[in-house]
Design a protein around this motif. Structure first.
Motif: not given
Lengths: 133, 93
Positions: A39-52, B42-45
């Motif tokens: 989980f603590y590794k997975r937290v980092h991944a989707p921030t790539l989409g939500s920032t850049l 969160d990633a989904l939305y």
């Protein structure tokens, strides 16, 4: 496409490139969410989409609508500022909650361990995948 | 010519974003613990919001921007409430 053909070529090409790179970054982040093992590794991944990723798609939208409406359209800055402010806040809250849940599970496991009621393998102890949600 | 490139790029971007939403949905379904499911939501939305923006570029309509802003706001509130619930066991104390 419902637009006229008098859009300059560089605007269309820039919008296309920004959209492709933004969408590619987003799916890279979500693939990381799917493939990483902790989980603590997975937290980092989707921030790539939500920032850049979000930033590039928002810039593409700004360029496109500014050309389309022949005036300055920058209300996408609203979403950009909002995402920049809220993403760290939500992920901090979520990781704190996950950490406290892991601590509680570890304490319960230790109590059961001291009473000799645990029969799982030693390499499985305190593992995050083997515990119930 | 450049408009054709833009049209294909928009279609490819929409396919990529839909695949991103599918990956997040799979993580929601298989996620071993509750925090994994909240993170995947969160990633989904975020992916859904970007998909709405590409729809707006495709149709040339500004209405999709309002939808994207609404998804961003409500997604933040939802994820914060879920994280609070996981932390404390209740949302409003």
């Amino acid at each position: 496409m419902t637009v006229a053909a008098d859009i300059p070529a560089w605007v269309a090409l820039t919008t296309a490139a920004l959209l492709l790179v933004g969408a590619g970054l987003t799916i890279t982040g979500t693939l990381g969410l799917l493939r990483l093992d902790n989980f603590y590794k997975r937290v980092h991944a989707p921030t790539l989409g939500s920032t850049l990723g979000a930033g590039l798609v928002l810039i593409a939208s700004m360029i496109w609508f500014t050309t389309l409406q022949t005036r300055l359209v920058i209300h996408e800055v609203l979403i950009a500022v909002f995402m920049t402010v809220t993403t760290p806040v939500t992920l901090m809250l979520l990781v704190r909650a996950a950490f406290s849940r892991d601590q509680k599970a570890k304490e319960a496991h230790d109590i059961l361990d001291a009473q000799g009621k645990v029969q799982d393998a030693p390499e499985n102890r305190h593992g995050r995948a083997s515990e119930p949600s | 010519m450049s408009m054709a490139i833009l049209g294909w790029s928009i279609i490819i971007s929409q396919i990529l974003l839909a695949l991103a939403m599918a990956c997040a949905t799979v993580r929601i379904l298989i996620g071993p613990r509750a925090q994994d499911r909240v993170l995947a939501l969160d990633a989904l939305y975020v992916s859904g919001m970007l998909l709405m923006l590409t729809f707006g570029i495709r149709t040339g309509s500004v209405i999709y921007f309002d939808v994207a802003l609404l998804i961003a706001v409500l997604g933040f509130v939802g994820t914060a409430a879920f994280a609070k619930f996981l932390m404390r066991g209740e949302v409003i104390e």
